[in-house]
Design an enzyme around this catalytic site. Sequence first.
Site, mmCIF file in Angstrom:
data_model
loop_
_atom_site.group_PDB
_atom_site.id
_atom_site.type_symbol
_atom_site.label_atom_id
_atom_site.label_comp_id
_atom_site.label_asym_id
_atom_site.label_seq_id
_atom_site.Cartn_x
_atom_site.Cartn_y
_atom_site.Cartn_z
ATOM 1 N N PHE A 1 1.785 1.666 -9.671
ATOM 2 C CA PHE A 1 2.304 3.026 -9.561
ATOM 3 C C PHE A 1 3.366 3.100 -8.471
ATOM 4 O O PHE A 1 3.129 2.716 -7.320
ATOM 5 C CB PHE A 1 1.171 4.001 -9.246
ATOM 6 C CG PHE A 1 1.624 5.418 -9.037
ATOM 7 C CD1 PHE A 1 2.285 6.098 -10.042
ATOM 8 C CD2 PHE A 1 1.399 6.078 -7.838
ATOM 9 C CE1 PHE A 1 2.713 7.411 -9.862
ATOM 10 C CE2 PHE A 1 1.811 7.389 -7.643
ATOM 11 C CZ PHE A 1 2.469 8.060 -8.661
ATOM 12 N N TYR B 1 5.892 5.696 -6.406
ATOM 13 C CA TYR B 1 6.041 7.127 -6.109
ATOM 14 C C TYR B 1 7.192 7.406 -5.152
ATOM 15 O O TYR B 1 7.484 8.558 -4.830
ATOM 16 C CB TYR B 1 4.750 7.671 -5.483
ATOM 17 C CG TYR B 1 4.329 6.883 -4.259
ATOM 18 C CD1 TYR B 1 4.831 7.199 -3.002
ATOM 19 C CD2 TYR B 1 3.466 5.805 -4.370
ATOM 20 C CE1 TYR B 1 4.488 6.455 -1.890
ATOM 21 C CE2 TYR B 1 3.103 5.057 -3.262
ATOM 22 C CZ TYR B 1 3.619 5.392 -2.026
ATOM 23 O OH TYR B 1 3.280 4.640 -0.930
ATOM 24 N N GLY B 2 7.849 6.353 -4.673
ATOM 25 C CA GLY B 2 8.983 6.501 -3.766
ATOM 26 C C GLY B 2 10.201 5.823 -4.371
ATOM 27 O O GLY B 2 10.594 6.118 -5.496
ATOM 28 N N GLU C 1 -2.424 -6.265 2.181
ATOM 29 C CA GLU C 1 -3.674 -5.832 2.787
ATOM 30 C C GLU C 1 -3.654 -5.970 4.303
ATOM 31 O O GLU C 1 -4.504 -5.412 4.981
ATOM 32 C CB GLU C 1 -4.837 -6.626 2.216
ATOM 33 C CG GLU C 1 -5.155 -6.287 0.769
ATOM 34 C CD GLU C 1 -6.443 -6.933 0.346
ATOM 35 O OE1 GLU C 1 -7.499 -6.309 0.535
ATOM 36 O OE2 GLU C 1 -6.401 -8.057 -0.160
#
Length: 260
Positions: free
Chosen positions: A16, A18-19, A103
């Site tokens: 995904f 989103y920016g 991570e």
Amino acid sequence: MSAQEPPSKQDEFWIFGYGSLIWKPPPHFDRRIPGWVEGYVRRSEDHRGTPSAPGRVVTLIERSYWASLADRHDSAPAKVWGVAYRIKADRVAEVKEYLDIREINGYTIHWTPFHPASDVDPALLPPAQKGPIQTLVYIGTPDNAQFTGPQDPQELSEHIYRSKGPSGLNRDYLWGLEKALDELSPESSDEHVKDLSNRVRAVAARYKSEGKADPTDETDAATEVIEVNGTTEATHDEHHHHRFRRAGSVDEQEETEKTS
């Protein structure tokens, strides 16, 4: 949902964005569809610019945590719009190896349901797909060094106008995001992004009307030495391309997205 592997009922690997990933696709994808996720709020954090003068890019905050903050932008849509990219099957292992690196520095890998826009061609969806697609996102902790928390919108817009780094002008990132979101759907505009974009345009107009020099003209960020995993590297504009490899620059880290 928090997991290191995607749900067992879904064989395909989706990310995904989103920016900046909305308009700067990652490598090795073969499908791109607009849609949204729920349970998050899109806000700004330290990142674009230089290590000594960080600019801002967007991140995602868990809505439950955001509700506890004193945010001047005190409302947020239930849907966070963006795009989902399907990674080519023969490249998934390579991409996962890269993503594991994310991570470090307080980030963990999560999977969240992605809801395709209603007008998406069904042929682009996973076979026999019913309901949302599980997509990978990054969830950071509030004590992450890059997490700024709520900021005064006007002070933030002034900061964005002044910021420049190896990946370009911070204001261009913001305006690019605004445009990309507006083009996804009639309902995909983000009030946080829209308000900041308008404020930055007002700052630019003020500088022009007052005859002030553009503050970014004084910033020579063509080459910037940064520390990466204990070593120093020089970053150059022409080196900033989208590759899934160890993040070695401000741009590379930004373009693969992260959430807080």
